[in-house]
Design an enzyme around this catalytic site. Structure first.
Site, PDB file in Angstrom:
ATOM      1  N   LYS A  70       0.842  -1.216   0.000  1.00 29.97           N
ATOM      2  CA  LYS A  70       0.000   0.000   0.000  1.00 29.97           C
ATOM      3  C   LYS A  70       0.871   1.258   0.000  1.00 29.97           C
ATOM      4  O   LYS A  70       0.652   2.178  -0.784  1.00 29.97           O
ATOM      5  CB  LYS A  70      -0.935  -0.023   1.216  1.00 29.97           C
ATOM      6  CG  LYS A  70      -1.917  -1.187   1.207  1.00 29.97           C
ATOM      7  CD  LYS A  70      -2.862  -1.146   2.388  1.00 29.97           C
ATOM      8  CE  LYS A  70      -2.180  -1.444   3.706  1.00 29.97           C
ATOM      9  NZ  LYS A  70      -1.652  -2.826   3.778  1.00 29.97           N
ATOM     10  N   THR A  71       1.855   1.294   0.898  1.00 35.39           N
ATOM     11  CA  THR A  71       2.764   2.445   0.961  1.00 35.39           C
ATOM     12  C   THR A  71       3.575   2.557  -0.322  1.00 35.39           C
ATOM     13  O   THR A  71       3.777   3.658  -0.860  1.00 35.39           O
ATOM     14  CB  THR A  71       3.699   2.317   2.170  1.00 35.39           C
ATOM     15  OG1 THR A  71       2.921   2.218   3.369  1.00 35.39           O
ATOM     16  CG2 THR A  71       4.628   3.519   2.271  1.00 35.39           C
ATOM     17  N   ASP A 115      -1.106   6.834   6.437  1.00 33.93           N
ATOM     18  CA  ASP A 115      -1.137   5.393   6.705  1.00 33.93           C
ATOM     19  C   ASP A 115      -2.002   5.120   7.934  1.00 33.93           C
ATOM     20  O   ASP A 115      -2.107   5.964   8.822  1.00 33.93           O
ATOM     21  CB  ASP A 115       0.285   4.887   6.929  1.00 33.93           C
ATOM     22  CG  ASP A 115       0.396   3.377   6.775  1.00 33.93           C
ATOM     23  OD1 ASP A 115      -0.585   2.758   6.325  1.00 33.93           O
ATOM     24  OD2 ASP A 115       1.458   2.828   7.112  1.00 33.93           O
ATOM     25  N   THR A 164      -5.340  -1.188   7.201  1.00 33.60           N
ATOM     26  CA  THR A 164      -5.437  -2.643   7.293  1.00 33.60           C
ATOM     27  C   THR A 164      -6.804  -3.064   7.815  1.00 33.60           C
ATOM     28  O   THR A 164      -7.129  -4.247   7.817  1.00 33.60           O
ATOM     29  CB  THR A 164      -4.347  -3.192   8.234  1.00 33.60           C
ATOM     30  OG1 THR A 164      -4.429  -2.516   9.492  1.00 33.60           O
ATOM     31  CG2 THR A 164      -2.966  -2.965   7.644  1.00 33.60           C
ATOM     32  N   ARG A 224       6.680  -8.041   1.710  1.00 36.71           N
ATOM     33  CA  ARG A 224       7.501  -7.538   2.820  1.00 36.71           C
ATOM     34  C   ARG A 224       8.163  -8.696   3.560  1.00 36.71           C
ATOM     35  O   ARG A 224       9.355  -8.647   3.888  1.00 36.71           O
ATOM     36  CB  ARG A 224       6.653  -6.720   3.789  1.00 36.71           C
ATOM     37  CG  ARG A 224       7.463  -6.147   4.963  1.00 36.71           C
ATOM     38  CD  ARG A 224       6.569  -5.410   5.931  1.00 36.71           C
ATOM     39  NE  ARG A 224       5.985  -4.235   5.296  1.00 36.71           N
ATOM     40  CZ  ARG A 224       4.926  -3.584   5.791  1.00 36.71           C
ATOM     41  NH1 ARG A 224       4.340  -4.009   6.899  1.00 36.71           N
ATOM     42  NH2 ARG A 224       4.455  -2.526   5.164  1.00 36.71           N
TER      43      ARG A 224
END
Length: 337
Positions: A70-71, A115, A164, A224
């Protein structure tokens, strides 16, 4: 007093700190961003249309489990637009004045990335609505009968938010992301393998195909985690002076407590508690959390999603229950019932 020199590898090349490596592993363009094809196609249409109108893109919301990119998407959009990105998070914006300071310091065409936006205070949300819709910031000065509202005009900007837990966002806030709300999906093993190969190339690490496949299997379909496992396997190989092969990766990840499908020691503690303490369940979340001395939210948000996705446990109206596949993974025989 002299500073400690930067560490070097066997070739004499300076090794960067991993905190900077995380940033360097981010893709620089759409071609390097692997996976999430549907989102990429939709976002590219939005950006191209905005460019043709010479106007900032509309606000975007990305949601999904942590570690899916997402980031990375937010920074990639900023790079594609040639815009500056100002990054913050929901918990960091504690007061209305914090949000006002961020918004008033934006330049035309900037991207504001928030975020974990679901953790914004509801009062701050109310201030954010007119900023997103009308490009204005309403500030109340004073209290009581003498209070007055000052309206500040904001430069055109794009808000990109990530969360999230989209269910915790209020409906009015969700509806204001007119550019689209996109859910990031878990990756396939094939896409994860491509990401690992790309990351290994950036890290200047020679890795065998068998090692790539093994890391991919244990990465929980999450980029990640795949990059984290790659770096830890690389560390193990360098310290032990071994090639980054299947056997080396297997040894390194077993030492980390990551099994052949990516379960950690904590994940297996949940499965074992269900099997050994509660005869497979069903058992309530509170009781399960108490039995392994863990918080309910941690089990619900961190451990359960992947365990359910793998089919190892299931949620029933009476509580959590271990499946036959869960018993098999633990090497146990399920009860007759």
């Amino acid at each position: 007093m002299s500073s400690k020199p930067d560490p070097k590898d066997a070739k004499g090349v300076i090794i960067k700190n991993d905190s900077f490596l995380d940033k360097s592993l981010r893709p620089d363009n759409w071609t390097e961003y692997i996976g999430q094809e549907n989102i990429k196609n939709n976002v590219k249409i939005l950006l191209n249309a905005a460019s043709l109108r010479n106007h900032p893109p509309e606000h975007l919301l990305f949601y999904g489990p942590p570690g899916l990119g997402k980031t990375t998407l937010a920074y990639l959009i900023a790079k594609e637009l040639g815009s500056q990105i100002k990054s913050t998070s929901g918990p960091a914006i504690e007061k209305v004045s914090d949000l006002a300071s961020i918004l008033t310091n934006l330049e035309p065409g900037d991207i504001l990335f928030i975020d974990e936006i679901h953790r914004l205070n509801k009062m701050i949300e109310e201030v954010l609505y007119p900023a997103m819709e009308q490009g204005s910031l309403n500030i109340i000065i004073g209290k009581g009968p003498g209070a007055r509202v000052i309206q500040l005009e904001l430069p055109p900007f794009t808000l990109i938010a990530a969360t999230t837990r989209i269910a915790l966002l209020s409906a009015p806030l969700r509806s204001r992301f007119s550019g689209g709300t996109h859910r990031l999906e878990f990756y396939t093993e094939e896409d994860i393998s491509k990401i690992i190969k790309r990351s290994a190339n950036i890290l200047d690490t020679n890795i065998e195909d068998g090692a790539i496949t093994e890391i991919s299997k244990r990465s929980r379909f999450t980029p990640r985690i795949a990059n984290q496992l790659l770096k830890r396997a690389r560390d193990y190989a360098e310290v032990k002076n071994l090639p980054l092969s299947y056997s080396t990766v297997n040894e390194a990840l077993n030492m980390l407590g990551v099994d052949n499908i990516g379960l950690s020691t904590a994940d297996k503690a949940v499965l074992l508690a269900l099997a050994e303490k509660f005869n497979g369940g069903p058992v309530g979340l509170n009781t399960l959390a108490t039995s392994i001395m863990e918080e309910e939210a941690t089990i619900e948000d961190v451990y359960e999603p992947y365990l359910i996705q793998c089919g190892l446990i299931e949620r029933t109206p009476r509580g959590r229950q271990l499946t036959t596949k869960g018993y098999n993974h633990l090497g146990l025989i399920p009860p007759n019932n």
